[in-house]
Design a protein around this motif. Structure first.
Motif, mmCIF file in Angstrom:
data_model
loop_
_atom_site.group_PDB
_atom_site.id
_atom_site.type_symbol
_atom_site.label_atom_id
_atom_site.label_comp_id
_atom_site.label_asym_id
_atom_site.label_seq_id
_atom_site.Cartn_x
_atom_site.Cartn_y
_atom_site.Cartn_z
ATOM 1 N N THR A 35 18.433 19.453 85.580
ATOM 2 C CA THR A 35 17.735 20.099 86.693
ATOM 3 C C THR A 35 18.396 21.421 87.039
ATOM 4 O O THR A 35 17.712 22.430 87.248
ATOM 5 C CB THR A 35 17.729 19.169 87.925
ATOM 6 N N ARG A 36 19.731 21.439 87.077
ATOM 7 C CA ARG A 36 20.443 22.703 87.353
ATOM 8 C C ARG A 36 20.173 23.730 86.262
ATOM 9 O O ARG A 36 19.992 24.914 86.543
ATOM 10 C CB ARG A 36 21.945 22.436 87.493
ATOM 11 N N ARG A 37 20.114 23.263 85.007
ATOM 12 C CA ARG A 37 19.828 24.173 83.892
ATOM 13 C C ARG A 37 18.426 24.764 84.042
ATOM 14 O O ARG A 37 18.228 25.976 83.877
ATOM 15 C CB ARG A 37 19.953 23.427 82.571
ATOM 16 N N ASN A 38 17.449 23.934 84.374
ATOM 17 C CA ASN A 38 16.074 24.409 84.553
ATOM 18 C C ASN A 38 15.979 25.393 85.718
ATOM 19 O O ASN A 38 15.233 26.374 85.645
ATOM 20 C CB ASN A 38 15.119 23.240 84.755
ATOM 21 N N MET A 39 16.734 25.131 86.785
ATOM 22 C CA MET A 39 16.746 26.067 87.913
ATOM 23 C C MET A 39 17.326 27.417 87.484
ATOM 24 O O MET A 39 16.832 28.469 87.887
ATOM 25 C CB MET A 39 17.556 25.482 89.077
ATOM 26 N N GLY A 40 18.375 27.386 86.664
ATOM 27 C CA GLY A 40 18.969 28.621 86.161
ATOM 28 C C GLY A 40 18.012 29.398 85.277
ATOM 29 O O GLY A 40 17.902 30.625 85.385
ATOM 30 N N ILE A 41 17.317 28.696 84.406
ATOM 31 C CA ILE A 41 16.336 29.347 83.527
ATOM 32 C C ILE A 41 15.216 29.967 84.357
ATOM 33 O O ILE A 41 14.791 31.095 84.108
ATOM 34 C CB ILE A 41 15.789 28.350 82.493
ATOM 35 N N ALA A 42 14.748 29.231 85.364
ATOM 36 C CA ALA A 42 13.671 29.739 86.223
ATOM 37 C C ALA A 42 14.145 30.975 87.001
ATOM 38 O O ALA A 42 13.405 31.955 87.121
ATOM 39 C CB ALA A 42 13.197 28.657 87.188
ATOM 40 N N ALA A 43 15.382 30.950 87.502
ATOM 41 C CA ALA A 43 15.908 32.092 88.240
ATOM 42 C C ALA A 43 16.046 33.307 87.329
ATOM 43 O O ALA A 43 15.709 34.435 87.716
ATOM 44 C CB ALA A 43 17.253 31.737 88.870
ATOM 45 N N LEU A 46 12.555 34.674 86.627
ATOM 46 C CA LEU A 46 12.048 35.387 87.792
ATOM 47 C C LEU A 46 12.731 36.742 87.930
ATOM 48 O O LEU A 46 12.075 37.756 88.205
ATOM 49 C CB LEU A 46 12.254 34.551 89.059
ATOM 50 N N GLY A 47 14.032 36.782 87.718
ATOM 51 C CA GLY A 47 14.755 38.047 87.777
ATOM 52 C C GLY A 47 14.244 39.045 86.751
ATOM 53 O O GLY A 47 14.036 40.228 87.055
ATOM 54 N N LEU A 48 14.038 38.575 85.530
ATOM 55 C CA LEU A 48 13.504 39.467 84.491
ATOM 56 C C LEU A 48 12.112 39.962 84.838
ATOM 57 O O LEU A 48 11.780 41.133 84.619
ATOM 58 C CB LEU A 48 13.489 38.750 83.144
ATOM 59 N N ALA A 49 11.286 39.080 85.393
ATOM 60 C CA ALA A 49 9.929 39.475 85.784
ATOM 61 C C ALA A 49 9.974 40.529 86.887
ATOM 62 O O ALA A 49 9.199 41.501 86.863
ATOM 63 C CB ALA A 49 9.134 38.256 86.247
#
Length: 59
Positions: A35-43, A46-49
């Motif tokens: 879950t922490r890994r998925n949150m990091g990937i999502a963040a 989002l930052g790249l977007a």
């Protein structure tokens, strides 16, 4: 510029609500690693977007 902005925002969080930071860190410790890994990937996504959008609008 980006690193300075991140440090400013994180510094404000630690200065204004240090006990809340401890609560959030405790919550994160209880989350599964996946879950922490998925949150990091999502963040990161989002930052790249946001960077892409800012560059697109400033051109």
């Amino acid at each position: 510029m980006g690193i300075g902005l991140v440090l400013t925002l994180e510094g404000l969080a630690f200065a204004l609500a240090p006990s809340r930071i401890e609560d959030v860190l405790d919550l994160l410790r209880r989350l599964p690693a996946e879950t922490r890994r998925n949150m990091g990937i999502a963040a990161a996504a989002l930052g790249l977007a946001l960077i892409w959008l800012a560059r697109l609008l400033s051109a």
